[in-house]
Design a protein around this motif. Sequence first.
Motif, PDB file in Angstrom:
ATOM      1  N   THR A 184       0.727  -1.086  -0.072  1.00 24.40           N
ATOM      2  CA  THR A 184      -0.015  -0.010  -0.088  1.00 24.40           C
ATOM      3  C   THR A 184       0.638   1.400   0.055  1.00 24.40           C
ATOM      4  O   THR A 184       1.738   1.434   0.576  1.00 24.40           O
ATOM      5  CB  THR A 184      -0.885  -0.039   1.380  1.00 24.40           C
ATOM      6  N   GLU A 205      -4.279   9.957  -1.335  1.00 25.99           N
ATOM      7  CA  GLU A 205      -4.577   9.167  -2.392  1.00 25.99           C
ATOM      8  C   GLU A 205      -3.889   7.585  -1.749  1.00 25.99           C
ATOM      9  O   GLU A 205      -2.843   7.786  -1.199  1.00 25.99           O
ATOM     10  CB  GLU A 205      -3.794   9.357  -3.639  1.00 25.99           C
ATOM     11  N   HIS A 230      -3.304   3.494  -2.744  1.00 27.37           N
ATOM     12  CA  HIS A 230      -3.276   2.780  -3.849  1.00 27.37           C
ATOM     13  C   HIS A 230      -2.865   1.525  -3.091  1.00 27.37           C
ATOM     14  O   HIS A 230      -1.729   1.224  -2.626  1.00 27.37           O
ATOM     15  CB  HIS A 230      -2.169   3.167  -4.655  1.00 27.37           C
ATOM     16  N   VAL A 235      -5.401  -3.229  -8.827  1.00 33.46           N
ATOM     17  CA  VAL A 235      -5.068  -1.851  -7.918  1.00 33.46           C
ATOM     18  C   VAL A 235      -6.211  -1.158  -7.511  1.00 33.46           C
ATOM     19  O   VAL A 235      -6.904  -0.824  -8.273  1.00 33.46           O
ATOM     20  CB  VAL A 235      -3.842  -1.210  -8.417  1.00 33.46           C
ATOM     21  N   ASN A 294      -7.645   1.944  -5.720  1.00 36.65           N
ATOM     22  CA  ASN A 294      -7.226   3.455  -5.654  1.00 36.65           C
ATOM     23  C   ASN A 294      -8.299   4.307  -4.957  1.00 36.65           C
ATOM     24  O   ASN A 294      -9.757   4.024  -5.156  1.00 36.65           O
ATOM     25  CB  ASN A 294      -7.189   4.167  -7.085  1.00 36.65           C
TER      26      ASN A 294
END
Length: 163
Positions: A39, A49, A51, A140, A142
């Motif tokens: 992460t 943000e 990810h 992934v 997000n």
Amino acid sequence: IDEYDILHPFQLEMEKHLRDLHSKFGQYFGDAEFPACSTDIKENTDNYEIHMDLPGVKKEDISIKIKDNVLTINGERKYSHTEGTQPSELEKSKDTESEQNEVEFYRKERYHGKFVRRIALPQDVEEDATQIMATYHDGVLNINVPKKDIHEPDHEAHSIKIL
């Protein structure tokens, strides 16, 4: 006879018990690490943000909630014989009472099962689920969490829809 051949069944059994213990530990104490859920969290002027790598996890098997500035990601990576290649000669199917067949591996390093990841965020995050965006593409996840002005904390859990 090779020493490894004699100890191999014990090694497989021990690895299975360690994976089970790791999973149970995470269920009770939180922050269980999905071995491949690396992460990254980036702070921008107006948002955070997040990810997270979740290879092999389907979007419908992921849920995200936020409460008291803690983002909780739950999910499950399900095992399937159709992953990658067909079962090799080293895998032996066994009949079980359940609907799924248990598979004995020569070696197993990929994780399958449920996971939970909790990420504590700063006090300035927006907990209104309608303001938080989440997308999932190519394994992934997000998540975009906007910042807000600090005020009294909201004590309800809010679900976040994955687009």
